[in-house]
Scaffold this active site. Structure first.
Site, PDB file in Angstrom:
ATOM      1  N   GLN A  99       0.934  -1.296  -0.080  1.00  0.00           N
ATOM      2  CA  GLN A  99       0.020  -0.035  -0.065  1.00  0.00           C
ATOM      3  C   GLN A  99       0.975   1.453  -0.073  1.00  0.00           C
ATOM      4  OE1 GLN A  99      -3.519  -0.684   3.091  1.00  0.00           O
ATOM      5  NE2 GLN A  99      -1.923  -1.989   3.619  1.00  0.00           N
ATOM      6  N   HIS A 117      -1.577   1.174  -4.193  1.00  0.00           N
ATOM      7  CA  HIS A 117      -2.063   2.688  -4.024  1.00  0.00           C
ATOM      8  C   HIS A 117      -1.243   3.405  -4.685  1.00  0.00           C
ATOM      9  CE1 HIS A 117      -4.431   1.783   0.185  1.00  0.00           C
ATOM     10  NE2 HIS A 117      -4.685   1.030  -0.817  1.00  0.00           N
ATOM     11  N   CYS A 125      -1.246  14.409 -15.152  1.00  0.00           N
ATOM     12  CA  CYS A 125      -2.193  15.554 -14.963  1.00  0.00           C
ATOM     13  C   CYS A 125      -3.541  14.901 -14.578  1.00  0.00           C
ATOM     14  CB  CYS A 125      -2.396  16.075 -16.660  1.00  0.00           C
ATOM     15  SG  CYS A 125      -3.725  17.170 -16.654  1.00  0.00           S
TER      16      CYS A 125
END
Ligand code: OAD
Length: 233
Positions: A99, A117, A125
């Site tokens: 994570q 994650h 962007c």
């Protein structure tokens, strides 16, 4: 006793998957989220770790991630990360599912790592998804392609996990003979479901083992570096 048992299990398992959380990096000087000194005890995650925070309060969002990116310049993986990398090289571990967004497992030499994650070390962007330079993010520049807002490639609350990584990890967990969960409070869905998806043995190494609700075959309370150093393999 339990450390010896874990050593035996690691040696006999033909397929071991490691799942890590922020506790893995505290001994490198990177705060976790829910300990007393953790981020979420000092700042409300809704104000910095959501898409609303990004779009509605970019100044704070940017300050938070810039701080975390710059903290990585002064920190490095510790021996615990190196032990996991060594285990992979020796064929003891097949995959690290993390994570963590700090990239420390890879820096320590682990090659088969899935970042569930995302990563704070790469930027894109938010509007057009084009990759961008970390220095542009640090100086709060806009996207050179569309003028949109730059952000790290991390998963914010409300966003879905990188689907390819999630699929790889789930399949590996289903096949695993041993799943070793290290340094996570297991409070965050869906990663906290992983230990329940395996038919293999499950082990939890964490400083605080009073709160978890997942049933493990073995629980080892302690500091990650010390525990990993003591495992006799
Ligand atoms: P947490 O901060 O929730 O949990 C870290 C756990 O590691 C705690 O239970 C600590 O007791 C333990 N710990 C800390 N240092 C340790 C050490 N040296 N040795 C052993 N245990 C130690 O972090 P995560 O579970 O990783 O997501 O948090 C999951 C997600 O919540 C993060 O990826 C982040 C956060 O919000 C997003 O931002 C999307």
């Amino acid at each position: 006793m339990s450390i010896e048992k874990l050593g035996e299990w690691l040696q006999s398992s033909k397929n071991t998957v490691i799942v890590t959380g922020a506790g893995m990096s505290t001994e490198s000087g990177i705060p976790d989220f829910r300990s007393v000194s953790g981020w979420w005890n000092h700042i409300d995650p809704r104000t910095v770790a959501t898409t609303e925070a990004l779009t509605e309060n970019y100044a704070l969002f940017h300050e938070f991630y810039k701080l975390r990116i710059e903290a990585l310049d002064k920190a490095a993986p510790h021996e615990g990360h190196s032990i996991l990398a060594d285990w992979e090289q020796r064929g003891i571990v097949s995959l690290v599912a993390t994570q963590n967004v700090d990239g420390f497992h890879q820096l320590a030499g682990s090659q088969n790592v899935e970042e569930l994650h995302g990563s704070i070390r790469s930027i894109r962007c938010h509007r057009c998804q084009q990759a961008a330079f970390i220095d542009d993010f640090k100086r709060k520049a806009s996207c050179p392609q569309c003028g949109g807002t730059l952000r790290p490639n991390v998963v914010l609350f409300g966003e879905s996990l990188p689907q390819k990584s999630w699929h790889i990890v789930m399949e590996a967990i289903k096949r695993a003979e041993l799943v070793l969960v290290i340094g996570t409070s297991l409070e965050v869905y869906p990663v906290n479901q992983l230990p329940m998806m395996t038919k293999g043995k499950t082990v939890y190494i964490n400083l605080d083992t009073s709160q978890y609700t997942v049933p493990f075959d073995l629980v080892i309370e302690g500091k990650i570096k010390e525990v990993l150093q003591q495992i006799p393999i």
